[in-house]
Design a protein around this motif. Structure first.
Motif, PDB file in Angstrom:
ATOM      1  N   PHE A   1       2.180   2.462  -9.170  1.00  0.00           N
ATOM      2  CA  PHE A   1       2.449   1.166  -9.791  1.00  0.00           C
ATOM      3  C   PHE A   1       1.642   0.087  -9.080  1.00  0.00           C
ATOM      4  O   PHE A   1       1.593   0.054  -7.848  1.00  0.00           O
ATOM      5  CB  PHE A   1       3.939   0.823  -9.698  1.00  0.00           C
ATOM      6  CG  PHE A   1       4.268  -0.568 -10.194  1.00  0.00           C
ATOM      7  CD1 PHE A   1       4.277  -0.850 -11.551  1.00  0.00           C
ATOM      8  CD2 PHE A   1       4.542  -1.608  -9.301  1.00  0.00           C
ATOM      9  CE1 PHE A   1       4.567  -2.125 -12.014  1.00  0.00           C
ATOM     10  CE2 PHE A   1       4.832  -2.882  -9.756  1.00  0.00           C
ATOM     11  CZ  PHE A   1       4.842  -3.146 -11.129  1.00  0.00           C
TER      12      PHE A   1
ATOM     13  N   ASP B   1       1.477  -8.174  -2.704  1.00  0.00           N
ATOM     14  CA  ASP B   1       2.226  -9.375  -2.376  1.00  0.00           C
ATOM     15  C   ASP B   1       3.194  -9.106  -1.227  1.00  0.00           C
ATOM     16  O   ASP B   1       4.226  -9.726  -1.137  1.00  0.00           O
ATOM     17  CB  ASP B   1       2.988  -9.829  -3.642  1.00  0.00           C
ATOM     18  CG  ASP B   1       3.378 -11.292  -3.547  1.00  0.00           C
ATOM     19  OD1 ASP B   1       2.747 -12.006  -2.758  1.00  0.00           O
ATOM     20  OD2 ASP B   1       4.331 -11.698  -4.243  1.00  0.00           O
ATOM     21  N   TYR B   2       2.870  -8.121  -0.411  1.00  0.00           N
ATOM     22  CA  TYR B   2       3.751  -7.796   0.712  1.00  0.00           C
ATOM     23  C   TYR B   2       2.902  -7.525   1.954  1.00  0.00           C
ATOM     24  O   TYR B   2       1.737  -7.188   1.862  1.00  0.00           O
ATOM     25  CB  TYR B   2       4.632  -6.588   0.384  1.00  0.00           C
ATOM     26  CG  TYR B   2       3.929  -5.463  -0.335  1.00  0.00           C
ATOM     27  CD1 TYR B   2       3.062  -4.621   0.342  1.00  0.00           C
ATOM     28  CD2 TYR B   2       4.101  -5.264  -1.696  1.00  0.00           C
ATOM     29  CE1 TYR B   2       2.409  -3.598  -0.305  1.00  0.00           C
ATOM     30  CE2 TYR B   2       3.450  -4.252  -2.362  1.00  0.00           C
ATOM     31  CZ  TYR B   2       2.605  -3.418  -1.646  1.00  0.00           C
ATOM     32  OH  TYR B   2       1.945  -2.424  -2.308  1.00  0.00           O
ATOM     33  N   TYR B   3       3.556  -7.699   3.094  1.00  0.00           N
ATOM     34  CA  TYR B   3       2.905  -7.482   4.394  1.00  0.00           C
ATOM     35  C   TYR B   3       1.497  -8.069   4.448  1.00  0.00           C
ATOM     36  O   TYR B   3       0.538  -7.392   4.817  1.00  0.00           O
ATOM     37  CB  TYR B   3       2.927  -5.989   4.752  1.00  0.00           C
ATOM     38  CG  TYR B   3       4.308  -5.562   5.119  1.00  0.00           C
ATOM     39  CD1 TYR B   3       4.947  -6.117   6.215  1.00  0.00           C
ATOM     40  CD2 TYR B   3       5.008  -4.662   4.331  1.00  0.00           C
ATOM     41  CE1 TYR B   3       6.256  -5.778   6.539  1.00  0.00           C
ATOM     42  CE2 TYR B   3       6.320  -4.318   4.644  1.00  0.00           C
ATOM     43  CZ  TYR B   3       6.927  -4.886   5.753  1.00  0.00           C
ATOM     44  OH  TYR B   3       8.209  -4.558   6.065  1.00  0.00           O
TER      45      TYR B   3
ATOM     46  N   LYS C   1      -0.222  -7.925   7.966  1.00  0.00           N
ATOM     47  CA  LYS C   1      -0.437  -6.636   8.658  1.00  0.00           C
ATOM     48  C   LYS C   1      -1.811  -6.097   8.259  1.00  0.00           C
ATOM     49  O   LYS C   1      -2.222  -6.231   7.101  1.00  0.00           O
ATOM     50  CB  LYS C   1       0.629  -5.613   8.230  1.00  0.00           C
ATOM     51  CG  LYS C   1       2.043  -5.995   8.595  1.00  0.00           C
ATOM     52  CD  LYS C   1       2.371  -5.670  10.033  1.00  0.00           C
ATOM     53  CE  LYS C   1       3.810  -6.015  10.336  1.00  0.00           C
ATOM     54  NZ  LYS C   1       4.091  -6.062  11.765  1.00  0.00           N
TER      55      LYS C   1
ATOM     56  N   LYS D   1      -2.953  -0.300   8.851  1.00  0.00           N
ATOM     57  CA  LYS D   1      -1.565   0.000   9.225  1.00  0.00           C
ATOM     58  C   LYS D   1      -0.708   0.244   7.972  1.00  0.00           C
ATOM     59  O   LYS D   1       0.107   1.158   7.930  1.00  0.00           O
ATOM     60  CB  LYS D   1      -0.998  -1.167  10.042  1.00  0.00           C
ATOM     61  CG  LYS D   1       0.265  -0.836  10.776  1.00  0.00           C
ATOM     62  CD  LYS D   1       0.595  -1.907  11.773  1.00  0.00           C
ATOM     63  CE  LYS D   1       1.768  -1.498  12.638  1.00  0.00           C
ATOM     64  NZ  LYS D   1       2.109  -2.511  13.615  1.00  0.00           N
ATOM     65  N   LEU D   2      -0.970  -0.587   6.958  1.00  0.00           N
ATOM     66  CA  LEU D   2      -0.232  -0.455   5.696  1.00  0.00           C
ATOM     67  C   LEU D   2      -0.497   0.914   5.056  1.00  0.00           C
ATOM     68  O   LEU D   2       0.422   1.588   4.583  1.00  0.00           O
ATOM     69  CB  LEU D   2      -0.673  -1.588   4.762  1.00  0.00           C
ATOM     70  CG  LEU D   2       0.259  -2.042   3.663  1.00  0.00           C
ATOM     71  CD1 LEU D   2       1.631  -2.393   4.197  1.00  0.00           C
ATOM     72  CD2 LEU D   2      -0.336  -3.246   2.936  1.00  0.00           C
TER      73      LEU D   2
ATOM     74  N   ASP E   1      -1.564   3.619   6.686  1.00  0.00           N
ATOM     75  CA  ASP E   1      -1.027   4.656   7.575  1.00  0.00           C
ATOM     76  C   ASP E   1       0.458   4.895   7.331  1.00  0.00           C
ATOM     77  O   ASP E   1       0.925   6.032   7.363  1.00  0.00           O
ATOM     78  CB  ASP E   1      -1.228   4.270   9.052  1.00  0.00           C
ATOM     79  CG  ASP E   1      -2.659   4.515   9.503  1.00  0.00           C
ATOM     80  OD1 ASP E   1      -3.410   5.176   8.748  1.00  0.00           O
ATOM     81  OD2 ASP E   1      -3.047   4.021  10.585  1.00  0.00           O
ATOM     82  N   VAL E   2       1.199   3.805   7.119  1.00  0.00           N
ATOM     83  CA  VAL E   2       2.641   3.949   6.881  1.00  0.00           C
ATOM     84  C   VAL E   2       2.876   4.486   5.470  1.00  0.00           C
ATOM     85  O   VAL E   2       3.652   5.427   5.273  1.00  0.00           O
ATOM     86  CB  VAL E   2       3.372   2.597   7.083  1.00  0.00           C
ATOM     87  CG1 VAL E   2       4.839   2.713   6.670  1.00  0.00           C
ATOM     88  CG2 VAL E   2       3.271   2.145   8.535  1.00  0.00           C
ATOM     89  N   THR E   3       2.170   3.909   4.492  1.00  0.00           N
ATOM     90  CA  THR E   3       2.399   4.290   3.083  1.00  0.00           C
ATOM     91  C   THR E   3       2.129   5.776   2.859  1.00  0.00           C
ATOM     92  O   THR E   3       2.894   6.457   2.170  1.00  0.00           O
ATOM     93  CB  THR E   3       1.501   3.439   2.156  1.00  0.00           C
ATOM     94  OG1 THR E   3       1.754   2.061   2.437  1.00  0.00           O
ATOM     95  CG2 THR E   3       1.784   3.719   0.701  1.00  0.00           C
TER      96      THR E   3
ATOM     97  N   THR F   1       2.491   8.335   4.648  1.00  0.00           N
ATOM     98  CA  THR F   1       3.479   9.307   5.156  1.00  0.00           C
ATOM     99  C   THR F   1       4.544   9.629   4.104  1.00  0.00           C
ATOM    100  O   THR F   1       5.212  10.638   4.202  1.00  0.00           O
ATOM    101  CB  THR F   1       4.197   8.767   6.423  1.00  0.00           C
ATOM    102  OG1 THR F   1       4.899   7.562   6.081  1.00  0.00           O
ATOM    103  CG2 THR F   1       3.223   8.483   7.552  1.00  0.00           C
ATOM    104  N   PHE F   2       4.678   8.772   3.104  1.00  0.00           N
ATOM    105  CA  PHE F   2       5.720   8.980   2.093  1.00  0.00           C
ATOM    106  C   PHE F   2       5.263   9.892   0.947  1.00  0.00           C
ATOM    107  O   PHE F   2       6.086  10.333   0.158  1.00  0.00           O
ATOM    108  CB  PHE F   2       6.169   7.629   1.507  1.00  0.00           C
ATOM    109  CG  PHE F   2       7.022   6.838   2.463  1.00  0.00           C
ATOM    110  CD1 PHE F   2       8.406   6.969   2.447  1.00  0.00           C
ATOM    111  CD2 PHE F   2       6.453   5.983   3.382  1.00  0.00           C
ATOM    112  CE1 PHE F   2       9.196   6.257   3.328  1.00  0.00           C
ATOM    113  CE2 PHE F   2       7.234   5.247   4.271  1.00  0.00           C
ATOM    114  CZ  PHE F   2       8.611   5.400   4.243  1.00  0.00           C
ATOM    115  N   TYR F   3       3.960  10.110   0.820  1.00  0.00           N
ATOM    116  CA  TYR F   3       3.452  10.862  -0.332  1.00  0.00           C
ATOM    117  C   TYR F   3       3.035  12.283   0.046  1.00  0.00           C
ATOM    118  O   TYR F   3       2.280  12.478   1.002  1.00  0.00           O
ATOM    119  CB  TYR F   3       2.267  10.120  -0.962  1.00  0.00           C
ATOM    120  CG  TYR F   3       2.699   8.851  -1.671  1.00  0.00           C
ATOM    121  CD1 TYR F   3       3.261   8.906  -2.940  1.00  0.00           C
ATOM    122  CD2 TYR F   3       2.574   7.617  -1.055  1.00  0.00           C
ATOM    123  CE1 TYR F   3       3.687   7.744  -3.581  1.00  0.00           C
ATOM    124  CE2 TYR F   3       2.992   6.452  -1.679  1.00  0.00           C
ATOM    125  CZ  TYR F   3       3.546   6.531  -2.955  1.00  0.00           C
ATOM    126  OH  TYR F   3       3.972   5.392  -3.585  1.00  0.00           O
ATOM    127  N   ASP F   4       3.516  13.253  -0.744  1.00  0.00           N
ATOM    128  CA  ASP F   4       3.170  14.657  -0.489  1.00  0.00           C
ATOM    129  C   ASP F   4       1.702  14.919  -0.795  1.00  0.00           C
ATOM    130  O   ASP F   4       1.078  15.769  -0.168  1.00  0.00           O
ATOM    131  CB  ASP F   4       4.027  15.576  -1.383  1.00  0.00           C
ATOM    132  CG  ASP F   4       5.519  15.378  -1.113  1.00  0.00           C
ATOM    133  OD1 ASP F   4       5.848  14.926   0.005  1.00  0.00           O
ATOM    134  OD2 ASP F   4       6.328  15.653  -2.017  1.00  0.00           O
TER     135      ASP F   4
END
Lengths: 246, 217
Positions: free
Chosen positions: A79, A85-87, A90, A94-95, A97-99, A101-104
């Motif tokens: 989506f 419109d976030y972070y 940052k 970094k954004l 790297d974090v994002t 980790t949530f996706y297979d």
């Protein structure tokens, strides 16, 4: 096969009602979602993602109901609601790297490719980017995890003509790979270049949801206009004098 | 949940959440309402909520492949993580005051609350109030933090007042003995407070999830 089915979606606000919106998106197709400002496009997109809580309606992705399969469904969809419109303070690295980790199925190569294509610098923060570049960042996030369906809210707004053309090329390429795209816009010329199907809503109500060619030819025959722009103006232009007299 | 906790720590957490853990050192202060240390630990967490709200973290999290209610769970897990670090530090300092420093003059003549298992029980009650009042209040809207924090502040003041006043009641002076007296009873009270904290946190998490599911972002 339909990758998204929306049936009788309703959402009531004090001054706006989205009523009985139904449409479906086919695998490997591009559906344009049109309507004038305030018609309910964003409410519809947010409702089918659960960002807004719908009052009624059925939403099915890949044949499964969204309500009971939120995590699995979101692994397969991307989506982008306009600009990131976030972070905003940052670093993009970094954004990402974090994002990821949530996706297979996160694809680092695809991510790097889109970062290069859109000339994005991972060391910058979203706040340092222009509106158009933040749209591209959002698209990069949406395109890097092997999504089978992309839901894009005004993805071409704020982009320069060259970037828009590149983006439409990307959409056509993704469609050829079997990815479905539903994108809302009021820049109807973008849709004329790439959309297979069209869904049109006005004042929260569905006007049409059908193949683009059939929609255009029907409107032409009935004298509603030859282009999407003309058709929208035909259906929705209100006389200032009539409005003042109400 | 591990990924969400990592996201909270790497993106949403304010450095103040970590810095305010130093307020646990207040446990060592004589002549000071040491329960305020628990309030400051929660105040540090409050800054992370503020930070997350300003960074539009809720929208970011909702778009990740997680359930909408996982946004709420993530905040609870992060809050409990910080609270339990704070509790562990305060427990160590309490043990220090009850053993090595038990006969230190400032503590023997301390008119205010001494560090005992009862103090730790009150710490857990203040934490439970933060989770039950502030966090559930925050998830009513997903962005309003002022009024829920004010309500939590009032509840904390009442708990601090109760904790400080308890040993002045006839027959309850033993609660404030620096080395600890009737430890069995005090540890029993601590165990009950731990149950209240655990059950209260779980219950408030459910309430916050139910509220948040209806919030339009």
């Amino acid at each position: 096969m339909n990758v998204l089915e929306v049936r009788e979606l309703c959402k009531k606000y004090p001054k706006f009602t989205l009523s009985d919106v139904s449409f479906s998106v086919r695998e490997g197709s591009i559906m344009g979602f049109i309507g004038r400002n305030g018609a309910g496009k964003t409410t519809t997109l947010k409702s089918i993602l659960g960002i807004v809580h719908p009052d009624a309606g059925e939403i099915r992705y890949f044949g499964r109901e969204f309500a009971g399969h939120e995590r699995e469904v979101k692994q397969q969809i991307g989506f982008a609601g306009g600009a990131v419109d976030y972070y905003k303070r940052k670093p993009i690295r970094k954004l990402l790297d974090v994002t990821k980790t949530f996706y297979d199925n996160w694809d680092d190569d695809a991510c790097r490719r889109y970062m290069d294509l859109f000339s994005l610098d991972a060391e910058k923060t979203p706040g340092e980017l222009s509106e158009g570049m933040r749209v591209k960042l959002n698209l990069t996030l949406a395109l890097s995890h092997g999504a089978r369906l992309l839901l894009l809210d005004e993805p071409t707004s704020g982009l320069d003509p060259v970037s828009r053309e590149e983006l439409l090329d990307t959409f056509r390429f993704l469609r050829d790979q079997g990815i479905a795209i539903l994108f809302s816009t009021h820049i109807t010329s973008d849709l004329e270049k790439c959309a297979d199907d069209i869904t049109y809503i006005a004042k929260g109500k569905l006007i049409a949801s059908e193949p683009m060619a059939a929609f255009l030819s029907r409107c032409k025959e009935t004298g509603c206009g030859n282009t999407l722009d003309e058709i929208m103006v035909h259906f929705e232009k209100e006389s200032l004098y009539e409005k003042a007299a109400e | 949940m591990k990924k969400l906790l990592s996201k909270e720590i790497r993106l949403a957490a304010s450095p103040l959440s970590w810095i305010f853990l130093a307020a646990t050192l207040m446990t060592l202060l004589p002549g000071y309402p040491i329960l305020m240390g628990a309030f400051f630990v929660c105040f540090g967490v409050f800054h992370s909520f503020q930070n997350a709200r300003e960074a539009n973290d809720t929208l970011y999290t909702v778009l990740l492949p997680v359930k909408k209610t996982d946004c709420v769970s993530a905040k609870y897990v992060f809050t409990c993580f910080i609270q339990l670090i704070g509790f562990a530090l305060m427990a160590v300092l309490t043990a220090l005051r009850m053993t090595v420093l038990a006969s230190a003059a400032p503590y023997v003549g301390n008119a205010l609350m001494n560090a005992t298992p009862l103090f730790l029980a009150f710490v857990l009650l203040i934490y439970a109030a933060f989770n039950g009042i502030f966090i559930t209040g925050f998830f009513k809207t997903g962005y309003k933090i002022g009024m829920p924090f004010l309500r939590f502040g009032i509840a904390t003041l009442l708990l601090v007042f109760a904790g400080e006043a308890l040993h002045f009641f006839p027959g309850l002076a033993f609660f404030n003995t620096p080395g600890g007296e009737r430890l069995g009873l005090q540890l029993g009270i601590l165990a009950i407070a731990a149950l209240i904290y655990a059950a209260g946190t779980l219950l408030s998490c459910r309430v916050a999830q139910k509220r948040f599911i209806r919030v339009d972002l």
